[in-house]
Design a protein around this motif. Structure first.
Motif, mmCIF file in Angstrom:
data_model
loop_
_atom_site.group_PDB
_atom_site.id
_atom_site.type_symbol
_atom_site.label_atom_id
_atom_site.label_comp_id
_atom_site.label_asym_id
_atom_site.label_seq_id
_atom_site.Cartn_x
_atom_site.Cartn_y
_atom_site.Cartn_z
ATOM 1 N N ILE A 1 -27.969 -0.852 90.923
ATOM 2 C CA ILE A 1 -27.071 -0.034 90.116
ATOM 3 C C ILE A 1 -26.648 1.258 90.821
ATOM 4 O O ILE A 1 -25.566 1.783 90.595
ATOM 5 N N ASN A 2 -27.511 1.771 91.716
ATOM 6 C CA ASN A 2 -27.173 2.998 92.436
ATOM 7 C C ASN A 2 -26.825 2.746 93.899
ATOM 8 O O ASN A 2 -26.804 3.676 94.701
ATOM 9 N N SER A 3 -26.552 1.492 94.252
ATOM 10 C CA SER A 3 -26.239 1.178 95.645
ATOM 11 C C SER A 3 -25.049 1.968 96.147
ATOM 12 O O SER A 3 -25.056 2.500 97.265
ATOM 13 N N PHE A 4 -23.996 2.046 95.332
ATOM 14 C CA PHE A 4 -22.808 2.772 95.776
ATOM 15 C C PHE A 4 -23.097 4.256 95.937
ATOM 16 O O PHE A 4 -22.611 4.896 96.885
ATOM 17 N N ALA A 5 -23.917 4.804 95.037
ATOM 18 C CA ALA A 5 -24.247 6.233 95.130
ATOM 19 C C ALA A 5 -24.979 6.545 96.431
ATOM 20 O O ALA A 5 -24.752 7.588 97.045
ATOM 21 N N THR A 6 -25.864 5.641 96.862
ATOM 22 C CA THR A 6 -26.648 5.905 98.074
ATOM 23 C C THR A 6 -25.848 5.666 99.345
ATOM 24 O O THR A 6 -26.190 6.206 100.400
ATOM 25 N N THR A 7 -24.786 4.862 99.259
ATOM 26 C CA THR A 7 -23.984 4.594 100.456
ATOM 27 C C THR A 7 -22.713 5.443 100.516
ATOM 28 O O THR A 7 -22.106 5.551 101.588
ATOM 29 N N ALA A 8 -22.312 6.050 99.397
ATOM 30 C CA ALA A 8 -21.075 6.830 99.364
ATOM 31 C C ALA A 8 -21.042 7.961 100.393
ATOM 32 O O ALA A 8 -20.008 8.157 101.066
ATOM 33 N N PRO A 9 -22.124 8.757 100.571
ATOM 34 C CA PRO A 9 -22.060 9.819 101.586
ATOM 35 C C PRO A 9 -21.746 9.282 102.989
ATOM 36 O O PRO A 9 -21.031 9.923 103.754
ATOM 37 N N PHE B 1 -17.831 1.211 85.624
ATOM 38 C CA PHE B 1 -18.247 1.292 84.228
ATOM 39 C C PHE B 1 -17.297 0.512 83.315
ATOM 40 O O PHE B 1 -17.718 0.044 82.254
ATOM 41 N N VAL B 2 -16.058 0.370 83.718
ATOM 42 C CA VAL B 2 -15.175 -0.543 82.989
ATOM 43 C C VAL B 2 -15.720 -1.968 83.105
ATOM 44 O O VAL B 2 -15.761 -2.722 82.129
ATOM 45 N N GLY B 3 -16.171 -2.324 84.322
ATOM 46 C CA GLY B 3 -16.806 -3.626 84.512
ATOM 47 C C GLY B 3 -18.040 -3.782 83.654
ATOM 48 O O GLY B 3 -18.287 -4.855 83.080
ATOM 49 N N MET B 4 -18.835 -2.714 83.530
ATOM 50 C CA MET B 4 -20.029 -2.763 82.690
ATOM 51 C C MET B 4 -19.670 -3.011 81.232
ATOM 52 O O MET B 4 -20.367 -3.748 80.526
ATOM 53 N N GLY C 1 -22.054 -7.811 85.837
ATOM 54 C CA GLY C 1 -23.282 -8.597 85.747
ATOM 55 C C GLY C 1 -24.506 -7.759 85.436
ATOM 56 O O GLY C 1 -25.385 -8.179 84.678
ATOM 57 N N LEU C 2 -24.573 -6.564 86.026
ATOM 58 C CA LEU C 2 -25.720 -5.676 85.783
ATOM 59 C C LEU C 2 -25.831 -5.326 84.300
ATOM 60 O O LEU C 2 -26.907 -5.389 83.700
ATOM 61 N N SER C 3 -24.714 -4.919 83.720
ATOM 62 C CA SER C 3 -24.713 -4.527 82.313
ATOM 63 C C SER C 3 -24.981 -5.716 81.405
ATOM 64 O O SER C 3 -25.733 -5.616 80.424
ATOM 65 N N ALA C 4 -24.391 -6.858 81.728
ATOM 66 C CA ALA C 4 -24.611 -8.068 80.924
ATOM 67 C C ALA C 4 -26.085 -8.455 80.936
ATOM 68 O O ALA C 4 -26.661 -8.806 79.901
ATOM 69 N N MET C 5 -26.701 -8.409 82.110
ATOM 70 C CA MET C 5 -28.122 -8.761 82.213
ATOM 71 C C MET C 5 -28.983 -7.848 81.353
ATOM 72 O O MET C 5 -29.911 -8.295 80.682
#
Length: 450
Positions: free
Chosen positions: A37-45, A66-69, A122-126
């Motif tokens: 869930i935080n993969s993008f946050a850790t790779t964004a920099p 979050f629209v996807g969620m 998929g994350l939110s659905a799960m």
């Protein structure tokens, strides 16, 4: 068979290897959900330096995720009602794993954004399906604790992933892709599929009492072989079979009020939590910390997450969940504000640690509290819609954060996030129904030995 009496038969079961294996499987899915869930946050920099990505582009990708969620949450409730809780759990986990793997091969910010939207669905659905699955399989007297235990184990995916990211991202221009490959390992849940049981309460809600009874007999046989003879269940309470819960069902007062309340709960939790977790590495890097240090500091703060879920496990069945949520939300607001007012690395880690600890405790409590406000008919739909609207709200959250940061500076972001948490705490305190007495009444209806 006229009635399988699933609720009372499950309520009188002692915790056994069946429950522990189910906990392990759900925790495994949660682990890679929280890992991803935080993969993008850790790779964004890194992408800011590598691809020239701007803060506004980070905001757009995060918002669209979050629209996807939102759509994932709504679709999850339909899948869970139509195909069953177990099948939906496996399907949604495989979905987010496949698209996380696809993100490994992203070639620009647009392609990565598309894969992140699909992964996030998929994350939110799960999550929605897992919350319902645990709620329906565990005894009423213990389900809150085991919901929290699943988060305790699963949430370890966040610090583990952040620590992995802090090591691999600096290795080279290609190494950030490994973070998404790691998140894709959630697909391995398929290895547990055979031993997972469908929810008898789902079968029963559809009028399929023979199937519900067959699953219950299998579960009871396994538990009795381990724990000895089982006590007799309380007599069944009649409940009409339900084929499908239409969306308009939530307009009835019985379902509308809890849906609105839970929407506020998940809106404030989503904006509040992701305001910290999605932006902390990027904002710290923007304020002068190196990419390596910003990712490492955030990784250290997330070590508090499993402790928060364990704290929730200790209090969730002992005290009124509503007031636990209010207390946790207030503490998060205070610690998060202090996090934003300091640039001392030690204090950043300390207050970030406390934010992560209490936020994950809050989330575990919310997962236990949400489905309790609905009956079987409205549980999947009400939980999915309220959780989905919470996630959808954060389509605006990152844009607000980017606007505040660009217009008023770093600290204004944390005043906004702290205020969001306080709004949620106040609304819960004033309007949140209590659920503890109902749980105790259901537990009392089952014979001793649960």
């Amino acid at each position: 068979m006229q009635h399988a009496n699933a609720l009372n038969r499950l309520n009188r079961l002692p915790i056994s290897r069946f429950h522990k294996f189910t906990l392990f499987a759900v925790s495994f899915a949660y682990f890679f959900e929280f890992a991803d869930i935080n993969s993008f946050a850790t790779t964004a920099p890194k992408l800011i330096k590598l691809w020239g990505v701007t803060v506004d582009q980070v905001a757009y990708v995060t918002s669209l995720s979050f629209v996807g969620m939102f759509f994932g949450s709504i679709i999850a409730s339909t899948i869970a009602d139509r195909w069953g809780r177990r099948n939906a759990l496996v399907l949604t986990t495989v979905w987010f794993g496949v698209f996380s793997f696809a993100a490994v091969f992203s070639w620009d910010i647009v392609s990565l954004g598309v894969f992140r939207v699909l992964t996030s669905a998929g994350l939110s659905a799960m999550t929605v399906v897992a919350v319902i699955y645990v709620n329906e399989l565990y005894p009423a007297a213990n389900r809150g604790k085991y919901q929290a235990y699943a988060i305790v184990i699963g949430i370890c995916g966040t610090p583990v992933t952040n620590l992995i990211a802090s090591v691999v991202v600096p290795l080279g221009d290609w190494a950030w892709r490994l973070v998404y490959l790691w998140g894709a390992l959630g697909v391995l849940l398929v290895l547990f599929t055979r031993r997972l049981k469908e929810s008898p309460r789902w079968y029963e809600s559809r009028g399929e009492h023979a199937k519900a009874d067959a699953v219950l007999r299998e579960i009871e046989a396994r538990v009795a072989a381990e724990k000895g003879p089982l006590p007799e269940p309380a007599p069944p309470a009649g409940e009409a079979p339900v084929a499908k819960a239409p969306l308009r069902l939530l307009l009835r007062k019985k379902y509308l009020l809890p849906t609105l309340l839970l929407t506020v709960l998940w809106v404030t939790q989503t904006i509040g939590f992701f305001g910290y977790s999605s932006w902390a590495p990027t904002l710290l890097a923007k304020e002068g910390f190196s990419v390596e240090k910003s990712v490492f500091y955030v990784a250290l703060t997330t070590v508090g997450a499993p402790l928060g879920s364990y704290l929730a496990a200790l209090v969730t069945d002992r005290f009124e969940r509503k007031w636990c949520l209010v207390a946790f939300g207030t503490v998060i607001a205070l610690c998060g504000l202090l996090y934003g007012l300091t640039f001392n690395p030690v204090l950043i880690v300390v207050f970030g640690f406390l934010v992560n600890m209490f936020e994950r405790g809050y989330t575990a409590l919310g997962y236990a509290y949400s489905p309790e406000l609905f009956d079987t008919r409205g549980r999947s739909l009400g939980t999915g819609v309220s959780y989905g609207l919470g996630r959808l709200s954060n389509a605006a959250g990152p844009l607000i954060v980017a606007g505040l940061y660009n217009g008023s500076g770093y600290r204004s972001v944390f005043f906004f996030i702290a205020g969001t948490w306080l709004v949620g705490a106040v609304v819960l305190a004033v309007f949140g129904p209590r659920t503890r007495q109902a749980r105790l009444a259901r537990a009392a209806a089952a014979p001793a030995g649960v």
